[in-house]
Design a protein around this motif. Structure first.
Motif, PDB file in Angstrom:
ATOM      1  N   GLN A  83     -52.931 140.982  45.250  1.00  0.00           N
ATOM      2  CA  GLN A  83     -52.066 140.794  44.085  1.00  0.00           C
ATOM      3  C   GLN A  83     -52.833 140.467  42.806  1.00  0.00           C
ATOM      4  O   GLN A  83     -52.235 140.355  41.750  1.00  0.00           O
ATOM      5  N   ILE A  84     -54.135 140.308  42.894  1.00  0.00           N
ATOM      6  CA  ILE A  84     -54.910 139.885  41.725  1.00  0.00           C
ATOM      7  C   ILE A  84     -55.529 141.032  40.943  1.00  0.00           C
ATOM      8  O   ILE A  84     -56.272 140.815  40.000  1.00  0.00           O
ATOM      9  N   LYS A  85     -55.250 142.242  41.366  1.00  0.00           N
ATOM     10  CA  LYS A  85     -55.749 143.435  40.676  1.00  0.00           C
ATOM     11  C   LYS A  85     -57.266 143.515  40.681  1.00  0.00           C
ATOM     12  O   LYS A  85     -57.882 143.943  39.709  1.00  0.00           O
ATOM     13  N   LEU A  86     -57.865 143.120  41.794  1.00  0.00           N
ATOM     14  CA  LEU A  86     -59.305 143.261  41.948  1.00  0.00           C
ATOM     15  C   LEU A  86     -59.590 144.704  42.339  1.00  0.00           C
ATOM     16  O   LEU A  86     -58.913 145.263  43.189  1.00  0.00           O
ATOM     17  N   SER A  87     -60.563 145.275  41.727  1.00  0.00           N
ATOM     18  CA  SER A  87     -61.007 146.618  42.094  1.00  0.00           C
ATOM     19  C   SER A  87     -62.513 146.545  42.313  1.00  0.00           C
ATOM     20  O   SER A  87     -63.170 145.616  41.844  1.00  0.00           O
ATOM     21  N   PRO A  88     -63.071 147.523  43.024  1.00  0.00           N
ATOM     22  CA  PRO A  88     -64.527 147.511  43.204  1.00  0.00           C
ATOM     23  C   PRO A  88     -65.295 147.481  41.877  1.00  0.00           C
ATOM     24  O   PRO A  88     -66.359 146.883  41.798  1.00  0.00           O
ATOM     25  N   LEU A  89     -64.728 148.077  40.843  1.00  0.00           N
ATOM     26  CA  LEU A  89     -65.406 148.070  39.544  1.00  0.00           C
ATOM     27  C   LEU A  89     -65.438 146.686  38.902  1.00  0.00           C
ATOM     28  O   LEU A  89     -66.337 146.376  38.115  1.00  0.00           O
ATOM     29  N   LYS A  90     -64.463 145.846  39.223  1.00  0.00           N
ATOM     30  CA  LYS A  90     -64.420 144.489  38.661  1.00  0.00           C
ATOM     31  C   LYS A  90     -65.279 143.510  39.458  1.00  0.00           C
ATOM     32  O   LYS A  90     -65.577 142.412  38.977  1.00  0.00           O
ATOM     33  N   PRO A 113     -59.246 148.451  54.680  1.00  0.00           N
ATOM     34  CA  PRO A 113     -60.022 149.691  54.692  1.00  0.00           C
ATOM     35  C   PRO A 113     -60.931 149.847  53.469  1.00  0.00           C
ATOM     36  O   PRO A 113     -61.891 150.599  53.509  1.00  0.00           O
ATOM     37  N   GLU A 114     -60.649 149.099  52.395  1.00  0.00           N
ATOM     38  CA  GLU A 114     -61.433 149.227  51.161  1.00  0.00           C
ATOM     39  C   GLU A 114     -62.712 148.396  51.175  1.00  0.00           C
ATOM     40  O   GLU A 114     -63.494 148.464  50.228  1.00  0.00           O
ATOM     41  N   ILE A 115     -62.949 147.611  52.217  1.00  0.00           N
ATOM     42  CA  ILE A 115     -64.101 146.691  52.215  1.00  0.00           C
ATOM     43  C   ILE A 115     -65.428 147.439  52.056  1.00  0.00           C
ATOM     44  O   ILE A 115     -66.336 146.948  51.395  1.00  0.00           O
ATOM     45  N   THR A 116     -65.530 148.628  52.619  1.00  0.00           N
ATOM     46  CA  THR A 116     -66.783 149.376  52.483  1.00  0.00           C
ATOM     47  C   THR A 116     -67.054 149.737  51.022  1.00  0.00           C
ATOM     48  O   THR A 116     -68.205 149.729  50.591  1.00  0.00           O
ATOM     49  N   GLU A 117     -65.994 150.026  50.291  1.00  0.00           N
ATOM     50  CA  GLU A 117     -66.150 150.309  48.860  1.00  0.00           C
ATOM     51  C   GLU A 117     -66.693 149.098  48.105  1.00  0.00           C
ATOM     52  O   GLU A 117     -67.585 149.204  47.269  1.00  0.00           O
ATOM     53  N   TYR A 118     -66.140 147.928  48.434  1.00  0.00           N
ATOM     54  CA  TYR A 118     -66.587 146.691  47.784  1.00  0.00           C
ATOM     55  C   TYR A 118     -68.041 146.385  48.147  1.00  0.00           C
ATOM     56  O   TYR A 118     -68.836 145.997  47.287  1.00  0.00           O
ATOM     57  N   PHE A 119     -68.393 146.571  49.419  1.00  0.00           N
ATOM     58  CA  PHE A 119     -69.778 146.323  49.829  1.00  0.00           C
ATOM     59  C   PHE A 119     -70.729 147.329  49.186  1.00  0.00           C
ATOM     60  O   PHE A 119     -71.855 146.982  48.828  1.00  0.00           O
ATOM     61  N   HIS A 120     -70.292 148.543  49.042  1.00  0.00           N
ATOM     62  CA  HIS A 120     -71.120 149.562  48.390  1.00  0.00           C
ATOM     63  C   HIS A 120     -71.435 149.136  46.951  1.00  0.00           C
ATOM     64  O   HIS A 120     -72.581 149.230  46.496  1.00  0.00           O
ATOM     65  N   VAL A 121     -70.428 148.674  46.247  1.00  0.00           N
ATOM     66  CA  VAL A 121     -70.629 148.198  44.876  1.00  0.00           C
ATOM     67  C   VAL A 121     -71.546 146.979  44.873  1.00  0.00           C
ATOM     68  O   VAL A 121     -72.445 146.858  44.036  1.00  0.00           O
ATOM     69  N   LEU A 122     -71.333 146.081  45.824  1.00  0.00           N
ATOM     70  CA  LEU A 122     -72.121 144.846  45.891  1.00  0.00           C
ATOM     71  C   LEU A 122     -73.613 145.133  46.098  1.00  0.00           C
ATOM     72  O   LEU A 122     -74.459 144.562  45.407  1.00  0.00           O
ATOM     73  N   VAL A 123     -73.946 146.012  47.026  1.00  0.00           N
ATOM     74  CA  VAL A 123     -75.363 146.273  47.294  1.00  0.00           C
ATOM     75  C   VAL A 123     -76.013 147.127  46.211  1.00  0.00           C
ATOM     76  O   VAL A 123     -77.242 147.158  46.110  1.00  0.00           O
ATOM     77  N   ASN A 124     -75.214 147.801  45.393  1.00  0.00           N
ATOM     78  CA  ASN A 124     -75.776 148.614  44.312  1.00  0.00           C
ATOM     79  C   ASN A 124     -75.771 147.899  42.963  1.00  0.00           C
ATOM     80  O   ASN A 124     -76.139 148.501  41.950  1.00  0.00           O
ATOM     81  N   MET A 125     -75.379 146.624  42.959  1.00  0.00           N
ATOM     82  CA  MET A 125     -75.403 145.842  41.717  1.00  0.00           C
ATOM     83  C   MET A 125     -76.836 145.538  41.311  1.00  0.00           C
ATOM     84  O   MET A 125     -77.751 145.585  42.139  1.00  0.00           O
ATOM     85  N   ASP A 126     -77.008 145.198  40.036  1.00  0.00           N
ATOM     86  CA  ASP A 126     -78.303 144.691  39.596  1.00  0.00           C
ATOM     87  C   ASP A 126     -78.595 143.415  40.374  1.00  0.00           C
ATOM     88  O   ASP A 126     -77.695 142.602  40.629  1.00  0.00           O
ATOM     89  N   ILE A 127     -79.848 143.226  40.722  1.00  0.00           N
ATOM     90  CA  ILE A 127     -80.219 142.051  41.510  1.00  0.00           C
ATOM     91  C   ILE A 127     -80.300 140.831  40.597  1.00  0.00           C
ATOM     92  O   ILE A 127     -81.080 140.790  39.650  1.00  0.00           O
ATOM     93  N   THR A 128     -79.439 139.868  40.897  1.00  0.00           N
ATOM     94  CA  THR A 128     -79.433 138.588  40.200  1.00  0.00           C
ATOM     95  C   THR A 128     -79.319 137.497  41.251  1.00  0.00           C
ATOM     96  O   THR A 128     -79.081 137.789  42.434  1.00  0.00           O
TER      97      THR A 128
END
Length: 139
Positions: A83-90, A113-128
């Motif tokens: 309900q919080i409108k979280l998307s992989p881009l956010k 089912p969307e967890i792989t999308e979120y993990f894909h975004v997470l591992v491709n983020m800039d390293i901080t």
């Protein structure tokens, strides 16, 4: 013979059987004699304040009290993450501003089912530091 002179086609259908709704259907009579009280299930409702707080979490670090409020909402409402409108881009913005909330949200999304999308975004983020902290939690 032209098309305009043809009679319209005939359609036949079987009349459906009548159903007995005596015990299955309740009609609401909204007159003065209406004695039924309509109640709404608000257990999965996300308040406007919580929604605004979540939007704020995407844009800036929250103070400890606001973090606790969101974490409590995550525990209380199983549908909060949807309900919080979280998307992989956010997700990267949330990770950078509020890594603890990101971890809890991702934990709640583990069965989706969307967890792989979120993990894909997470591992491709800039390293901080924050992205490493969140990623390390799911190793």
């Amino acid at each position: 013979m032209s098309v305009n002179n043809l009679p319209p086609p005939e359609f036949f259908s079987i009349t459906p059987p009548l159903m007995d709704f005596e015990h299955e259907l309740i009609w609401f009579d909204l007159t003065e004699s209406f004695s039924q009280k309509i109640e709404y299930d608000k257990s999965n409702h996300v308040s406007t304040n919580t929604r605004e707080l979540m939007e704020l979490a995407f844009n800036q670090p929250l103070n400890l009290q606001d973090q606790k409020l969101l974490l409590n909402e995550l525990q209380k409402n199983p549908f909060f993450v949807y309900q919080i409108k979280l998307s992989p881009l956010k997700l990267p913005r949330l990770v950078e501003n509020n890594p603890l909330i990101s971890i809890e949200i991702l934990l709640k999304l583990m069965d989706s089912p969307e967890i792989t999308e979120y993990f894909h975004v997470l591992v491709n983020m800039d390293i901080t530091l924050h992205s490493m902290e969140v990623t390390d939690h799911f190793r």
